[in-house]
Design an enzyme around this catalytic site. Structure first.
Site, PDB file in Angstrom:
ATOM      1  N   ARG A  60       6.310  -7.031  -9.644  1.00 33.39           N
ATOM      2  CA  ARG A  60       6.300  -8.350 -10.297  1.00 33.39           C
ATOM      3  C   ARG A  60       6.275  -8.258 -11.817  1.00 33.39           C
ATOM      4  O   ARG A  60       6.632  -9.232 -12.494  1.00 33.39           O
ATOM      5  CB  ARG A  60       5.103  -9.167  -9.821  1.00 33.39           C
ATOM      6  CG  ARG A  60       5.223  -9.644  -8.398  1.00 33.39           C
ATOM      7  CD  ARG A  60       4.182 -10.718  -8.090  1.00 33.39           C
ATOM      8  NE  ARG A  60       4.479 -11.392  -6.846  1.00 33.39           N
ATOM      9  CZ  ARG A  60       4.066 -10.971  -5.650  1.00 33.39           C
ATOM     10  NH1 ARG A  60       3.334  -9.878  -5.562  1.00 33.39           N
ATOM     11  NH2 ARG A  60       4.385 -11.644  -4.561  1.00 33.39           N
ATOM     12  N   HIS A 101       4.782   3.343  -6.241  1.00 32.36           N
ATOM     13  CA  HIS A 101       5.371   3.720  -4.949  1.00 32.36           C
ATOM     14  C   HIS A 101       5.622   5.235  -4.894  1.00 32.36           C
ATOM     15  O   HIS A 101       5.383   5.875  -3.860  1.00 32.36           O
ATOM     16  CB  HIS A 101       6.718   3.010  -4.746  1.00 32.36           C
ATOM     17  CG  HIS A 101       6.637   1.509  -4.772  1.00 32.36           C
ATOM     18  ND1 HIS A 101       7.174   0.756  -5.785  1.00 32.36           N
ATOM     19  CD2 HIS A 101       6.102   0.634  -3.896  1.00 32.36           C
ATOM     20  CE1 HIS A 101       6.970  -0.526  -5.525  1.00 32.36           C
ATOM     21  NE2 HIS A 101       6.318  -0.641  -4.396  1.00 32.36           N
ATOM     22  N   MET A 114       0.891  -0.934 -12.336  1.00 30.89           N
ATOM     23  CA  MET A 114       2.321  -1.068 -12.042  1.00 30.89           C
ATOM     24  C   MET A 114       2.511  -2.009 -10.863  1.00 30.89           C
ATOM     25  O   MET A 114       1.751  -1.973  -9.897  1.00 30.89           O
ATOM     26  CB  MET A 114       2.918   0.292 -11.754  1.00 30.89           C
ATOM     27  CG  MET A 114       2.933   1.142 -12.995  1.00 30.89           C
ATOM     28  SD  MET A 114       4.138   2.437 -12.885  1.00 30.89           S
ATOM     29  CE  MET A 114       3.865   3.196 -14.487  1.00 30.89           C
ATOM     30  N   ASP A 124      -3.845  -3.017  -4.036  1.00 37.14           N
ATOM     31  CA  ASP A 124      -3.970  -4.098  -3.061  1.00 37.14           C
ATOM     32  C   ASP A 124      -5.164  -3.763  -2.158  1.00 37.14           C
ATOM     33  O   ASP A 124      -5.011  -3.391  -0.995  1.00 37.14           O
ATOM     34  CB  ASP A 124      -2.669  -4.229  -2.269  1.00 37.14           C
ATOM     35  CG  ASP A 124      -1.493  -4.517  -3.200  1.00 37.14           C
ATOM     36  OD1 ASP A 124      -1.419  -5.641  -3.697  1.00 37.14           O
ATOM     37  OD2 ASP A 124      -0.680  -3.611  -3.463  1.00 37.14           O
TER      38      ASP A 124
HETATM   39  P1  AMP Z   1       4.807  -3.417  -2.581  1.00 39.32           P
HETATM   40  O1  AMP Z   1       6.214  -2.894  -2.665  1.00 39.32           O
HETATM   41  O2  AMP Z   1       4.346  -4.117  -3.811  1.00 39.32           O
HETATM   42  O3  AMP Z   1       4.530  -4.189  -1.306  1.00 39.32           O
HETATM   43  O4  AMP Z   1       3.890  -2.133  -2.504  1.00 39.32           O
HETATM   44  C1  AMP Z   1       4.097  -1.138  -1.530  1.00 39.32           C
HETATM   45  C2  AMP Z   1       2.919  -0.207  -1.552  1.00 39.32           C
HETATM   46  O5  AMP Z   1       2.791   0.369  -2.853  1.00 39.32           O
HETATM   47  C3  AMP Z   1       1.588  -0.922  -1.260  1.00 39.32           C
HETATM   48  O6  AMP Z   1       0.787  -0.079  -0.459  1.00 39.32           O
HETATM   49  C4  AMP Z   1       1.008  -1.088  -2.628  1.00 39.32           C
HETATM   50  O7  AMP Z   1      -0.411  -1.159  -2.628  1.00 39.32           O
HETATM   51  C5  AMP Z   1       1.482   0.173  -3.315  1.00 39.32           C
HETATM   52  N1  AMP Z   1       1.463   0.003  -4.758  1.00 39.32           N
HETATM   53  C6  AMP Z   1       1.960  -1.038  -5.471  1.00 39.32           C
HETATM   54  N2  AMP Z   1       1.690  -0.893  -6.779  1.00 39.32           N
HETATM   55  C7  AMP Z   1       1.002   0.268  -6.902  1.00 39.32           C
HETATM   56  C8  AMP Z   1       0.419   0.968  -8.008  1.00 39.32           C
HETATM   57  N3  AMP Z   1       0.506   0.506  -9.254  1.00 39.32           N
HETATM   58  N4  AMP Z   1      -0.215   2.133  -7.764  1.00 39.32           N
HETATM   59  C9  AMP Z   1      -0.315   2.609  -6.497  1.00 39.32           C
HETATM   60  N5  AMP Z   1       0.208   1.998  -5.412  1.00 39.32           N
HETATM   61  C10 AMP Z   1       0.849   0.841  -5.611  1.00 39.32           C
END
Ligand code: AMP
Length: 277
Positions: free
Chosen positions: A184, A34, A181, A147
């Site tokens: 989860r 993030h 990362m 994603d």
């Molecule tokens: P989430 O909180 O998991 O819904 O993720 C929020 C945003 O952060 C989404 O656009 C994800 O694709 C991105 N994101 C999650 N994990 C990563 C990562 N390891 N590297 C880059 N972006 C990420």
């Protein structure tokens, strides 16, 4: 940094925000993935807005939603340190008020892979992102290519609905052992955490075979399954070698492609991907 919790307060706070505005939608439990999106927004935009909202509509299993890790105080500290200007942290009722009755449903690109494995997931994602795009009116919004299908679905939605926010894909941030990362990851047992880098090894093995000239989709899928089978804790949901643009499975890899997979460790479901080339 300001924190707002209602649609009205968000609109009021944005009225005098410096433009361009960069939006980073998240479900909280912030990590370096993030942060990389926030840093990119800080480079591109004059104001950075982060949303923190665990969206019930994108979870099929209610246990996955209730067990999703949450720590707002920690997330707000991380945002403040990272130079975020505004955090939108609404309640479920604020995002979906009484009477809410609209679903944004994206077509073909949302059907395979995550769409097939998690019915309704992308409707939930597209609906909440459409609301966020509409509320924030950002010039740009940043999404992780971890994603990969989600980025494609949101791009399609923004294009089709003529939403003026540019969708900016950002690279996957990984742990030192290659595990992508993810919020989860916090729910993995120590044994599952030790086993989980097999995901990256499976993707890299298929990538290596492709570099050596292997062009059979079936062979590349089989190679990923073989690597994953070396970890007894890994339960494979799918492995895919798909057309990079349509995400349709490929028999012959004769065009840009995406290797991707979903694997469960105990009840924790992890996804990752690797583009070809
Ligand atoms: P989430 O909180 O998991 O819904 O993720 C929020 C945003 O952060 C989404 O656009 C994800 O694709 C991105 N994101 C999650 N994990 C990563 C990562 N390891 N590297 C880059 N972006 C990420």
């Amino acid at each position: 940094m300001r924190v707002v919790r209602t649609r009205a307060a968000l609109r009021a706070a944005l009225a005098d925000a410096a433009r361009p505005i960069g939006l980073v939608p998240t479900m909280g439990w912030l990590h370096e993935g993030h942060l990389s999106l926030i840093e990119r927004a800080r480079l591109d935009d004059a104001s950075v807005v982060v949303s923190i909202f665990v969206n019930p509509r994108q979870f099929g299993e209610t246990t996955d939603f209730t067990r999703y890790p949450r720590n707002e105080a920690r997330d707000l500290e991380i945002c403040a340190t990272a130079g975020v200007d505004l955090v939108f942290a609404p309640s479920v009722e604020e995002v979906y008020p009484v009477g809410f009755d609209t679903t944004v449903s994206v077509g073909g690109i949302a059907r395979p892979l995550e769409g097939a494995a998690r019915p309704g997931h992308f409707e939930g994602v597209a609906t909440v992102v459409a609301i966020l795009f509409s509320l924030v009116g950002a010039e740009r919004a940043y999404f992780g290519t971890k994603d990969a299908q989600q980025v494609r679905v949101i791009r399609r939605m923004a294009l089709d609905l003529a939403l003026p926010t540019e969708v900016v894909p950002c690279p996957t941030i990984r742990e030192a052992d290659g595990l992508a990362m993810s919020s989860r990851n916090a729910r993995l047992s120590p044994a599952a955490r030790a086993a989980a880098p097999v995901i990256r090894r499976a993707l890299l093995e298929a990538h290596r075979l492709w570099e050596e000239g292997e062009r059979s989709g079936a062979q590349l899928r089989a190679a990923m399954r073989t690597t994953l089978a070396s970890e007894p804790l890994a339960r494979v949901e799918y492995v895919s070698v798909a057309d990079d643009a349509t995400l349709a499975e490929l028999e012959v890899v004769d065009r840009p492609a995406l290797l991707s997979l979903a694997v469960r460790f105990d009840e924790v479901r992890l996804i990752d991907n690797e583009p070809l080339p």
